[in-house]
Scaffold this motif. Structure first.
Motif, PDB file in Angstrom:
ATOM      1  N   THR A 806       0.833  -1.201   0.000  1.00 54.41           N
ATOM      2  CA  THR A 806       0.000   0.000   0.000  1.00 54.41           C
ATOM      3  C   THR A 806       0.870   1.254   0.000  1.00 54.41           C
ATOM      4  OG1 THR A 806      -1.751  -1.135   1.208  1.00 54.41           O
ATOM      5  CG2 THR A 806      -1.797   1.263   1.234  1.00 54.41           C
ATOM      6  N   PHE A 807       0.451   2.243  -0.785  1.00 55.18           N
ATOM      7  CA  PHE A 807       1.060   3.568  -0.769  1.00 55.18           C
ATOM      8  C   PHE A 807       0.034   4.556  -0.215  1.00 55.18           C
ATOM      9  CE2 PHE A 807       3.646   1.271  -3.681  1.00 55.18           C
ATOM     10  CZ  PHE A 807       4.883   1.897  -3.728  1.00 55.18           C
ATOM     11  N   ARG A 808       0.536   5.708   0.212  1.00 49.81           N
ATOM     12  CA  ARG A 808      -0.347   6.780   0.641  1.00 49.81           C
ATOM     13  C   ARG A 808       0.061   8.061  -0.079  1.00 49.81           C
ATOM     14  NH1 ARG A 808      -3.959   6.311   4.771  1.00 49.81           N
ATOM     15  NH2 ARG A 808      -3.956   4.343   5.893  1.00 49.81           N
ATOM     16  N   THR A 809      -0.929   8.748  -0.624  1.00 53.31           N
ATOM     17  CA  THR A 809      -0.641   9.987  -1.351  1.00 53.31           C
ATOM     18  C   THR A 809      -0.079  11.027  -0.401  1.00 53.31           C
ATOM     19  OG1 THR A 809      -2.905  10.761  -1.016  1.00 53.31           O
ATOM     20  CG2 THR A 809      -2.458   9.544  -3.035  1.00 53.31           C
ATOM     21  N   LEU A 810       0.860  11.821  -0.891  1.00 53.60           N
ATOM     22  CA  LEU A 810       1.506  12.822  -0.053  1.00 53.60           C
ATOM     23  C   LEU A 810       0.582  13.992   0.249  1.00 53.60           C
ATOM     24  CD1 LEU A 810       5.080  12.973  -1.636  1.00 53.60           C
ATOM     25  CD2 LEU A 810       4.318  11.689   0.351  1.00 53.60           C
ATOM     26  N   VAL A 811      -0.388  14.244  -0.611  1.00 53.68           N
ATOM     27  CA  VAL A 811      -1.259  15.400  -0.417  1.00 53.68           C
ATOM     28  C   VAL A 811      -2.372  15.088   0.568  1.00 53.68           C
ATOM     29  CG1 VAL A 811      -2.831  17.007  -1.557  1.00 53.68           C
ATOM     30  CG2 VAL A 811      -0.738  16.295  -2.709  1.00 53.68           C
ATOM     31  N   GLU A 812      -3.045  13.964   0.391  1.00 55.06           N
ATOM     32  CA  GLU A 812      -4.218  13.669   1.208  1.00 55.06           C
ATOM     33  C   GLU A 812      -4.069  12.436   2.080  1.00 55.06           C
ATOM     34  OE1 GLU A 812      -6.707  15.257   2.018  1.00 55.06           O
ATOM     35  OE2 GLU A 812      -6.566  16.926   0.635  1.00 55.06           O
ATOM     36  N   ASN A 813      -2.910  11.766   2.014  1.00 57.09           N
ATOM     37  CA  ASN A 813      -2.675  10.576   2.833  1.00 57.09           C
ATOM     38  C   ASN A 813      -3.700   9.483   2.536  1.00 57.09           C
ATOM     39  OD1 ASN A 813      -0.918   9.398   4.738  1.00 57.09           O
ATOM     40  ND2 ASN A 813      -2.432   9.634   6.359  1.00 57.09           N
ATOM     41  N   THR A 814      -4.155   9.422   1.295  1.00 56.57           N
ATOM     42  CA  THR A 814      -5.141   8.430   0.884  1.00 56.57           C
ATOM     43  C   THR A 814      -4.435   7.132   0.506  1.00 56.57           C
ATOM     44  OG1 THR A 814      -6.495  10.219  -0.007  1.00 56.57           O
ATOM     45  CG2 THR A 814      -7.036   7.983  -0.712  1.00 56.57           C
ATOM     46  N   PRO A 815      -4.898   5.977   1.008  1.00 57.01           N
ATOM     47  CA  PRO A 815      -4.278   4.707   0.617  1.00 57.01           C
ATOM     48  C   PRO A 815      -4.564   4.382  -0.845  1.00 57.01           C
ATOM     49  CG  PRO A 815      -6.192   4.332   2.025  1.00 57.01           C
ATOM     50  CD  PRO A 815      -5.955   5.801   2.018  1.00 57.01           C
ATOM     51  N   VAL A 816      -3.519   4.111  -1.599  1.00 53.23           N
ATOM     52  CA  VAL A 816      -3.635   3.784  -3.019  1.00 53.23           C
ATOM     53  C   VAL A 816      -2.727   2.603  -3.319  1.00 53.23           C
ATOM     54  CG1 VAL A 816      -4.302   6.093  -3.814  1.00 53.23           C
ATOM     55  CG2 VAL A 816      -1.890   5.520  -3.560  1.00 53.23           C
ATOM     56  N   HIS A 817      -2.907   1.998  -4.498  1.00 49.86           N
ATOM     57  CA  HIS A 817      -2.135   0.826  -4.883  1.00 49.86           C
ATOM     58  C   HIS A 817      -1.667   0.975  -6.324  1.00 49.86           C
ATOM     59  CE1 HIS A 817      -4.908  -0.393  -1.677  1.00 49.86           C
ATOM     60  NE2 HIS A 817      -3.993  -1.264  -1.311  1.00 49.86           N
ATOM     61  N   ILE A 818      -0.585   0.298  -6.646  1.00 50.22           N
ATOM     62  CA  ILE A 818      -0.086   0.278  -8.019  1.00 50.22           C
ATOM     63  C   ILE A 818      -0.973  -0.650  -8.841  1.00 50.22           C
ATOM     64  CG2 ILE A 818       1.844  -0.382  -9.500  1.00 50.22           C
ATOM     65  CD1 ILE A 818       3.737   0.436  -7.312  1.00 50.22           C
ATOM     66  N   HIS A 819      -1.388  -0.190  -9.999  1.00 49.52           N
ATOM     67  CA  HIS A 819      -2.286  -0.975 -10.851  1.00 49.52           C
ATOM     68  C   HIS A 819      -1.572  -2.242 -11.340  1.00 49.52           C
ATOM     69  CE1 HIS A 819      -5.068  -1.920 -14.170  1.00 49.52           C
ATOM     70  NE2 HIS A 819      -5.942  -1.229 -13.456  1.00 49.52           N
ATOM     71  N   PRO A 820      -2.297  -3.372 -11.413  1.00 52.15           N
ATOM     72  CA  PRO A 820      -1.657  -4.628 -11.858  1.00 52.15           C
ATOM     73  C   PRO A 820      -1.038  -4.552 -13.245  1.00 52.15           C
ATOM     74  CG  PRO A 820      -3.781  -5.080 -10.831  1.00 52.15           C
ATOM     75  CD  PRO A 820      -3.676  -3.588 -10.948  1.00 52.15           C
ATOM     76  N   SER A 821      -1.479  -3.631 -14.090  1.00 56.01           N
ATOM     77  CA  SER A 821      -0.905  -3.520 -15.432  1.00 56.01           C
ATOM     78  C   SER A 821       0.414  -2.755 -15.449  1.00 56.01           C
ATOM     79  CB  SER A 821      -1.903  -2.820 -16.366  1.00 56.01           C
ATOM     80  OG  SER A 821      -2.143  -1.493 -15.925  1.00 56.01           O
ATOM     81  N   SER A 822       0.830  -2.206 -14.315  1.00 55.64           N
ATOM     82  CA  SER A 822       2.037  -1.382 -14.262  1.00 55.64           C
ATOM     83  C   SER A 822       3.299  -2.241 -14.291  1.00 55.64           C
ATOM     84  CB  SER A 822       2.029  -0.526 -12.992  1.00 55.64           C
ATOM     85  OG  SER A 822       3.260   0.146 -12.828  1.00 55.64           O
ATOM     86  N   ALA A 823       4.366  -1.671 -14.819  1.00 53.73           N
ATOM     87  CA  ALA A 823       5.656  -2.350 -14.829  1.00 53.73           C
ATOM     88  C   ALA A 823       6.240  -2.472 -13.430  1.00 53.73           C
ATOM     89  CB  ALA A 823       6.642  -1.601 -15.735  1.00 53.73           C
ATOM     90  N   LEU A 824       5.751  -1.675 -12.477  1.00 51.89           N
ATOM     91  CA  LEU A 824       6.249  -1.704 -11.100  1.00 51.89           C
ATOM     92  C   LEU A 824       5.371  -2.547 -10.179  1.00 51.89           C
ATOM     93  CD1 LEU A 824       7.299   2.028 -10.537  1.00 51.89           C
ATOM     94  CD2 LEU A 824       8.686   0.115 -11.333  1.00 51.89           C
ATOM     95  N   PHE A 825       4.381  -3.230 -10.734  1.00 50.68           N
ATOM     96  CA  PHE A 825       3.483  -4.020  -9.892  1.00 50.68           C
ATOM     97  C   PHE A 825       4.261  -5.134  -9.198  1.00 50.68           C
ATOM     98  CE2 PHE A 825       0.189  -7.433  -9.502  1.00 50.68           C
ATOM     99  CZ  PHE A 825      -0.574  -6.795  -8.538  1.00 50.68           C
TER     100      PHE A 825
END
Length: 902
Positions: A806-825
Motif C-alpha cells: 500500500t502507498f499513501r498519497t503525499l497530499v491527502e494521505n489516501t491509501p492507493v495501490h499500483i495498478h496490476p498492469s504497471s511495470a512496477l506491480f
C-alpha cells in the motif's frame, strides 16, 4: 507428496510429537552443526554436542539485549524520523527483530530516509481567503440515506453485476485450466467441454454477428427527400427570420428534428457563410466528427473542404471551410487568441442542456462578444430539453423558438416498490415486454459499457433457452450502443426491424439526445446515469452512478413517442420521481476541478475570475483552490497575475500539470521524449489483452517494461514502433493498438507545431524540441516538475487495515495501490512514486507509475514540499491514527503483532 524425509524429534509432550527437518542431512539422516560463524558444517555423530565438537561457547539462541533492540528502534525511526543505528552482536542471527548490523559508511547519504511533507504556504493574494491549507477538509456529518431511495440503490450498486463478474472470472479460470490440461496431456483427441453450453454458443454467435455489421445509417430515400422530411424543414423561413432580427436566439427542438444538421446548412445557404464561418459546437468529439461527415454528404463535398470539423489534436478544415463542427473546448481555446470571434459570422452552441464546463464558459464569453460586435456576430443556443426562460433571461431576454417534433402520447408506468437491483429488473422487463406486448422496438437506458454488455449477454442467453421451450416466440435482436463504440454507428441500430422480429437497443444516455432511433415503442428507464465528478479528497475525476433528473426522465420517456403511441416503464416509484429527483441536471462546472478553466480565463485577461459571469457560479472555495494550484505550478505570481510560464501553459490544449511538464522539459533538455510520452498518455490504452491470449499479451508487454516505471515504458513502445517504420504487422505481433499508436503520432505532430509557434513568438533560432539521448533520470525529473502533486509514499509500517504494497498519497494521505498492469506491480525497493491518474475500481489504483527520488520533490516544487525537520513529528505522522489492536470481528487475528512482524 509421498516423499520420505529425515526428521529430528524435538519434543514429546502429552502425547504430541514435535518434529523438525532443520539442520538434518537428507542423504545420511545425520544432524549438521554450525561453526562459530553460523555456517553449517559436517554431520555430528556419536551424540557429540555441537558446542563441544567445535570448541565453541554456544549456549543456545542469542539473548535479547537489555537495551533498546533494533525492532524497537525501527518503530521510533519510522514514527519520529530518528536515524537508524546498528546494534552490536556476537554473531548473525535469524531473528529479524533483534537486528545485528555492521557499521554504516559515513558518506552514504543517499541511503538515508528522507521525510517529505507539504509546505503549507498560502499565496499572498489568497491570504485570509483560504482557511489555512486549502487541502485540509473538515469532515461533515453524513446524512442518513433511506434504504429504498435511489441514492442508496446507486451506492449499493447491482448485485446482478457483481454475480456476473464472478461468473465471468470463474469461467475464465475454467477455460485457463482446461487449456493447461490440454497442453499437459498433449492429446489432440481430448477436448474440453467448458463454455460449450447452448447459451454460451448463442452469445458467441451474437458477438460474431455484431462484429460483422456494417456502418452508417441506411435509407431508401434520396438525401433531398430525407432533408425535407425533417420537422425543421417546415419552419425554415420562420426560423431564419427570427435569427435575422435578433443577435441571440434560443432554439428548443426535439431530438431527431434536424436542428444539428440542417440549421447550419440553412444559414450557409442564406449568405451567412460569405460573412464568416458558420460554427456549431458539440460536447462530444464523436458527435462532432459524425455530424460533420453526415453534413458533408448532404452538401456534396469532401470532408474538410466546405464542411469540416476540429477536435483536440485533430483539425480537418481548410481555408475554404464554411460550415465547421467543433468541440466546445476547441472554441474556448480560440477565444484566447480571438476573444471577439472575428472569423465567425454565426456560432451555434448545440446540446446546451449538457452544461459542460467549456459550454458554460462559452455562454459568458460569446454573450460579451456579441455585445461588442453589435450585429456582426450572431449566437444560437440549441437543445432538446432546457429551462428556456432561464436561458432567455441570461442572454438578454432573447426569443425562444420551439421546433415541434413527431411526438405521440406516452403512457408511463412506475413500480409499486423500489427495485433492489435495477439491472435484473431491466432484463426481466425486456423479456416480459417481448413475450406479452404487441410489436414494437425496445430502448433500455443503462449507465455504462460493462452493464450494457452484461445485459446483452444475459438477454441473449435467456432468449436461447426460451426459443427451445417455445418455438412460437419471435426473434429478439439485441443491439448495444455507447459512446466508446466507433464513430460510425452500426447500421443495424437505425435500420427498420425485419418483419416478425423485434429489436432491443441497450444504450447509455447518448440515446437521450445525441442520436435518434426510429421504431421505438417501449422505453425501460432504471433511473440512473454515470457522471464525471471531481473527488477533492482523492484528487481525481471519477465516474459515479447517480439518479437522473426529472428533465432526463422526461426526455427518456419521450423516446417512446416518436413513431407512435408508446409506453415508458420507469423502474422506480412515482414518489422517487417527485421527491428525490432534481428538476435539472447539475452543471458540470459545479462538480469539476476548475484549474484549467481558471487558467484559460486568466490567459484571456480576466483577472477577477471569482466574479466572472457564469450562468451558475461555482463555489468560491473551488475557484480559490484552483488559483492556489496554479500558484504552486508557477502559473500565477504572488499577486495572482499570469506569469510567463502560465501564459505558455495556456497554449497547450491539456491539463495544467501536463502543460507544465511540457514547458519544463525544454529547460531539462528532453522535450522530444516528454512530447512522445505525453502523446502516448493522451490516447486510449495502447496495450490490449485478448481474452484467449492473455499470457502472450503479457509477455509481449514485458519486452517494453522499463525498470523505472510506466512513463519510459510508453516511450519504449513508441520508439520500437517508429523503428519498425510504423508497421501494422508489428502492432499485431506485439499486442499493441495500431489505432491508438497512430493517434499518438498525430498528437505528437500537433504538439510539435505548438512548440514551433512558441519558438517563433520567442524569436528562437533553434528549435526547442531536443532529445536527451537516453538520459532516463532527466525525463523523470521533467515529469516530477509538473506532476509533483501526484506522488505517493510506500507504507513501511502498515497498520491492520493497510494491505502489503500500500502507498499513501503525499497530499491527502489516501491509501492507493499500483495498478496490476504497471511495470512496477509487485516490485520491491520502491519508496516514492509518481503517478499520472488515479482510478477507482474495487480500490484506488495509481495508473502510469514511475519511481522517483524524494529529494526531487523539494528541489523542483519548493512552493509545495519541504523536508521534514529532524527529531520532529512530521505532518504525515501527525495524520496517522492510533488503531486498536484487538478486533473481535477479525477472525483471522490480523491484529496480533506477530502478524505484522512477518
Amino acid at each position: 507428496m509421498n516423499e520420505e524425509v529425515w526428521v529430528k524429534v524435538i519434543r514429546i509432550y502429552d502425547g504430541k510429537i514435535s518434529l523438525s527437518m532443520k539442520g538434518i542431512d537428507q542423504r545420511t539422516g545425520e544432524e549438521q552443526v554450525k561453526d562459530g560463524q553460523g555456517r553449517l558444517g559436517e554431520s555430528c555423530t556419536n551424540g557429540e554436542s555441537r558446542g563441544k565438537r567445535y570448541g565453541d561457547t554456544y549456549d543456545g539462541p542469542p539473548k535479547r539485549k537489555s537495551t533498546m533492540d533494533a525492532w524497537e528502534l525501527n518503530q521510533m525511526r519510522q514514527a519520529y524520523g530518528v536515524k537508524r543505528s546498528r546494534i552490536e552482536g556476537k554473531r548473525d542471527v535469524e531473528d529479524p527483530f533483534a537486528e545485528v548490523d555492521s557499521e554504516e559508511e559515513p558518506n552514504k547519504e543517499e541511503e538515508e530516509d528522507v521525510e517529505i511533507q507539504l509546505n503549507g504556504t498560502v499565496p499572498p493574494f489568497l491570504a485570509g481567503k483560504l482557511a489555512g491549507n486549502s487541502k485540509t477538509y473538515q469532515p461533515q456529518k453524513a446524512a442518513r440515506i433511506p434504504d429504498g431511495s435511489l441514492e442508496r440503490i446507486a451506492q449499493n450498486g447491482s448485485r446482478f453485476m457483481s454475480d456476473a463478474r464472478e461468473k465471468k472470472m470463474e469461467l475464465r479460470k475454467q477455460v485457463e485450466r482446461a487449456r493447461r490440461e490440454k497442453e499437459r496431456d498433449a492429446d489432440p483427441m481430448k477436448s474440453s467441454d467448458v463454455d460449450s453450453s447452448a447459451a454460451a454458443t448463442a452469445i458467441q454467435a451474437w458477438k460474431r454477428q455484431s462484429r460483422s455489421a456494417t456502418y452508417g445509417i441506411r435509407s431508401h430515400k434520396s438525401i433531398r427527400e430525407q432533408r425535407e422530411s425533417l420537422p425543421v424543414f417546415a419552419v425554415r423561413d420562420q426560423l431564419l427570420n427570427i435569427i435575422k432580427e435578433h443577435d441571440m436566439t434560443v432554439i428548443v427542438g426535439e431530438t431527431g428534428s434536424g436542428k444539428t444538421t440542417q440549421i447550419t446548412q440553412y444559414l450557409a445557404e442564406s449568405g451567412y457563410g460569405e460573412k464568416g464561418i458558420v460554427a456549431c459546437t458539440q460536447p462530444r468529439r464523436v458527435a462532432a466528427i459524425s455530424v460533420a461527415k453526415r453534413v458533408s454528404e448532404e452538401v456534396g463535398c469532401k470532408l474538410g473542404d466546405e464542411v469540416g470539423y476540429q477536435i483536440r489534436f485533430e483539425d480537418c478544415t481548410t481555408t475554404s471551410t464554411i460550415i465547421k463542427y467543433m468541440t466546445d473546448g476547441m472554441l474556448e481555446r480560440e477565444a484566447l487568441v480571438d476573444p471577439d470571434m472575428l472569423k465567425y459570422s454565426i456560432i451555434m452552441l448545440d446540446e446546451a442542456h449538457e452544461r459542460t464546463v467549456a459550454t458554460d464558459v462559452l455562454f459568458a464569453l460569446l454573450r460579451d462578444a456579441v455585445r461588442r460586435r453589435k450585429g456582426s456576430l450572431k449566437l444560437i443556443i440549441t437543445s432538446a430539453t432546457l429551462d428556456s426562460s432561464k436561458f432567455s433571461h441570461y442572454f438578454d431576454d432573447c426569443p425562444v423558438f420551439h421546433i415541434e417534433g413527431r411526438t405521440f402520447p406516452v403512457k408511463i408506468y412506475y413500480t409499486k416498490q423500489p427495485e433492489k437491483d435495477y439491472i435484473e429488473a431491466a432484463i426481466d422487463t425486456v423479456m416480459d415486454i417481448h413475450v406479452s406486448n404487441p410489436p414494437g422496438d425496445i430502448l433500455v437506458f443503462l449507465t455504462g459499457r460493462e452493464e450494457i454488455e452484461t445485459c446483452c449477454e444475459t438477454i441473449v442467453q435467456k432468449m436461447s433457452t426460451l426459443y427451445k421451450s417455445d418455438a412460437s416466440v419471435s426473434e429478439l435482436i439485441v443491439l448495444p450502443i455507447y459512446s466508446a463504440m466507433p464513430s460510425e454507428m452500426q447500421s443495424r441500430i437505425f435500420e427498420p426491424t425485419p418483419k416478425g422480429k423485434r429489436k432491443v437497443v441497450i444504450a447509455t444516455n447518448i440515446a437521450e439526445t445525441s442520436i435518434t432511433i426510429d421504431g421505438i415503442y417501449y422505453v425501460v428507464d432504471p433511473g440512473f446515469v454515470k457522471v464525471n465528478a471531481y473527488d477533492a479528497k482523492l484528487g481525481m475525476d471519477s465516474l459515479i452512478v447517480q439518479p437522473i433528473s426529472k428533465a432526463q426522465a422526461d426526455q427518456r420517456s419521450g423516446r417512446a413517442g416518436r413513431t407512435g403511441p408508446g409506453i415508458c416503464y420507469r423502474l422506480y416509484t412515482k414518489k422517487a420521481y417527485e421527491r428525490e429527483m432534481a428538476a435539472n441536471t447539475v452543471p458540470e462546472i459545479l462538480r469539476q476541478n476548475l484549474s484549467n478553466t481558471v487558467l484559460m480565463l486568466k490567459a484571456m485577461g480576466i483577472e477577477d475570475v471569482v466574479h466572472f459571469g457564469f450562468m451558475d457560479r461555482p463555489k468560491e472555495q473551488a475557484i480559490l483552490a484552483a488559483l492556489q494550484e496554479l500558484y504552486i505550478l508557477d502559473a500565477l505570481d504572488s499577486d495572482g497575475r499570469l506569469t510567463r510560464t502560465g501564459k505558455y501553459m495556456s497554449y497547450f490544449p491539456m491539463e495544467p500539470l501536463m502543460s507544465k511538464t511540457m514547458i519544463q522539459s525544454v529547460d531539462f533538455g528532453c522535450s522530444y521524449e516528454v512530447m512522445v510520452i505525453i502523446a502516448m498518455l493522451s490516447v486510449p490504452d495502447v496495450f490490449y489483452r485478448p481474452r484467449e491470449q492473455r499470457e502472450k499479451a503479457d509477455k509481449a508487454k514485458q519486452q517494453f517494461d522499463d525498470y523505472t516505471g510506466d512513463h519510459l515504458t510508453l516511450l519504449n513502445v513508441y520508439e520500437k514502433w517508429e523503428d519498425s517504420e510504423f508497421s501494422r504487422t508489428w502492432c499485431s505481433d506485439h499486442y499493441v493498438h495500431e489505432k491508438s499508436m497512430r493517434k499518438a503520432r498525430d498528437v505528437k505532430i500537433q504538439l510539435g507545431k505548438i512548440m514551433g509557434q512558441l519558438d517563433r513568438r520567442e524569436g528562437r533560432r533553434d528549435s526547442s524540441i531536443v532529445s536527451c539521448k537516453g538520459d532516463k533520470e532527466i525525463i523523470i525529473k521533467a515529469f516530477v516538475s509538473g506532476y509533483f502533486k501526484n506522488c505517493a509514499k510506500r507504507v513501511n509500517n502498515a497498520g491492520h487495515y493497510d494491505e502489503e504494497g500500500t502507498f499513501r498519497t503525499l497530499v491527502e494521505n489516501t491509501p492507493v495501490h499500483i495498478h496490476p498492469s504497471s511495470a512496477l506491480f509487485r516490485k520491491g525497493g520502491i519508496d516514492y512514486v509518481m503517478y499520472h491518474t488515479l482510478i477507482l475500481t474495487n480500490q484506488e489504483y495509481m495508473q502510469c507509475v514511475t519511481k522517483i527520488d524524494a529529494r526531487w520533490l523539494v528541489k523542483y516544487a519548493p512552493r509545495f514540499y519541504k523536508q521534514a525537520a529532524e527529531n520532529e513529528l512530521s505532518l504525515m505522522k501527525k495524520r496517522e491514527k492510533i488503531e486498536p489492536l484487538w478486533n473481535r470481528f477479525d477472525q483471522g487475528q490480523e491484529w496480533r503483532l506477530s502478524r505484522g512482524r512477518r
